[in-house]
Design a protein around this motif. Structure first.
Motif: not given
Length: 445
Positions: A52-63, A267-273, A396-406
């Motif tokens: 579902v998170p990846e499905q939402l990414r079709q319309y949204l860019t903010s993690a 972790l489960r929700s954001l691992t795919t993106p 939100t922390t990903v938006d601030l620091t990037g995926w590298r620091c997730m």
């Protein structure tokens, strides 16, 4: 079963062991069919969390926004689960069982889930996602409470090990559907999990609900008095009794459940993106990243269940959170495919220790067997609240620091969970909240 003592010198509830009870053999057949029921339910939720998170990414860019939507659907259970759990307790007391709630809820939840890949706009997609979550969350705790109906108290921790082993298989199935079906037919992929849920719940009801007697035990309150049922005439009365003071063991345990469930769900929700953005994997490949962790969970969950019974549930949960944090730090230090796989394996093993023990530890604090469905609602309230906020916070922390620091951000939040369980373990005597039973030769359950 451990209970809270109603009167202590300082007025603060404490955990005290009840008189020993005779050990009751665990029915392998009952555990098998309860496992199948939980398996049926979790097969849908695991695929939901992965895709579902990846499905939402079709319309949204903010993690952060994606995490907020993934969390808001879980928050619906906070309002529905106490009443539905209390309703299921009343059905059990009338010898009708919890099955009507489970079967009706599963049938209704199937419709919006199947429609998710057919949604052609963000509002329609959100309606489908929230509609599924509202219905599925309402009966989720009731399905998990089935183990308390058919398994005696001294065997529930071990039974949870078998149940969680079954749950790990749902992660494997979800990963295989992602790997083999998602990239070919998304609509077919979303139809498979609910179909499996309906079939397996039907089988479980037929063989368990119709052919096994419920195993409700006589009351053994810590103070020697039978609880007055008038004190628990509503779900809110049960909640007030459990959360009667800031130092209530049930409240502390719920805080720990809230923290850890939040980070695990994040972790489960954001691992795919995370994997598509940082590692360059396809959507199907990224959805399959949970597979190695699921295999490790499956191999180790039963030994963890028996080990937890020996050392105490709170101590086992603390060790599990520490391993979870260590896994996340490995993932941060090694932002490669092998490093991420190692992180998923270690974090899954840490989660296994938590998953086996948390609900049983909360059941062990219940004042009477007749409110276990409502106490399961306490667990699902805490976990749902964590699931509601965890993905949004981490996103939100990903938006601030990037995926590298997730992974590093998640480790920092999980460290708070370790502190909560450490505080509770210091307040709990003996073997924490693990139940103590005795056989003729004083055998430890």
């Amino acid at each position: 079963m451990m209970h809270t003592s109603p009167s202590t010198p300082g007025g603060t509830p404490t955990l005290t062991p009840p008189p020993p009870t005779v050990r009751t053999p665990m029915s392998a057949s009952a555990v098998l069919w309860v496992t199948l029921a939980v398996f049926a339910q979790e097969s849908v939720w695991n695929f939901y969390d992965a895709q579902v998170p990846e499905q939402l990414r079709q319309y949204l860019t903010s993690a952060g926004v994606i995490g907020l939507i993934m969390g808001l659907d879980h928050s619906l259970g906070i309002f529905t689960q106490p009443s539905v759990g209390f309703l299921s307790d009343r059905l059990v007391r009338r010898r009708r069982g919890r099955w009507p709630v489970v079967l009706i809820g599963a049938s209704a939840a199937t419709v919006p889930f199947v429609l998710i890949p057919w949604a052609g706009s963000l509002p329609v997609l959100v309606v489908c996602v929230v509609g599924f979550a509202a219905i599925a969350n309402a009966f989720k705790g009731v399905t998990e409470t089935l183990v308390s109906d058919y398994v005696a108290a001294g065997n529930r921790s071990k039974a949870q090990g078998f149940i969680k082993a079954g749950v790990s298989l749902t992660i494997i199935i979800s990963s295989l559907i992602s790997l083999l079906v998602v990239d070919r037919s998304l609509r077919l992929a979303f139809a498979i999990p609910p179909a499996l849920m309906l079939i397996m719940l039907g089988l479980s009801w037929w063989f368990l609900g119709r052919r096994h007697e419920q195993a409700l035990l006589p009351e053994q309150p810590a103070d020697g008095r039978r609880p007055d049922e008038s004190d628990f005439a509503s779900p809110w009365a049960v909640l007030r009794d459990a959360l009667r003071s800031p130092s209530s063991p049930a409240l502390l345990l719920m805080i720990g459940i809230f923290c850890f469930a939040g980070m695990w769900t994040a972790l489960r929700s954001l691992t795919t993106p995370y994997a598509t953005e940082l590692l360059g994997l396809t959507r199907g490949q990224a959805g399959g990243l949970a597979l190695p962790g699921a295999v490790a969970f499956l191999v180790c969950v039963l030994p963890i269940a028996y080990w937890s019974d020996r050392i105490g549930q709170l101590r086992a949960m603390r060790y599990g959170v520490a391993l979870f944090v260590a896994g996340l730090l490995v993932g941060f230090a090694l932002p490669t495919l092998p490093g991420t796989v190692a992180a998923m394996v270690l974090s899954a093993l840490g989660y296994a220790s938590f998953a086996v023990n948390a609900l049983v530890a909360l059941w062990n604090l219940a004042p009477t067997q007749k409110v276990l469905g409502t106490y399961t609602a306490l667990y699902t309230i805490a976990s749902s609240a964590g699931m509601a906020l965890g993905p949004a916070i981490l996103g939100t922390t990903v938006d601030l620091t990037g995926w590298r620091c997730m992974m590093l951000n998640a480790a920092a939040f999980a460290a708070v969970t370790f502190a909560v369980f450490t505080l509770m373990a210091r307040r709990a005597p003996g073997r924490d909240t693990a139940p103590r039973t005795s056989a003729p030769h004083n055998e430890r359950s």
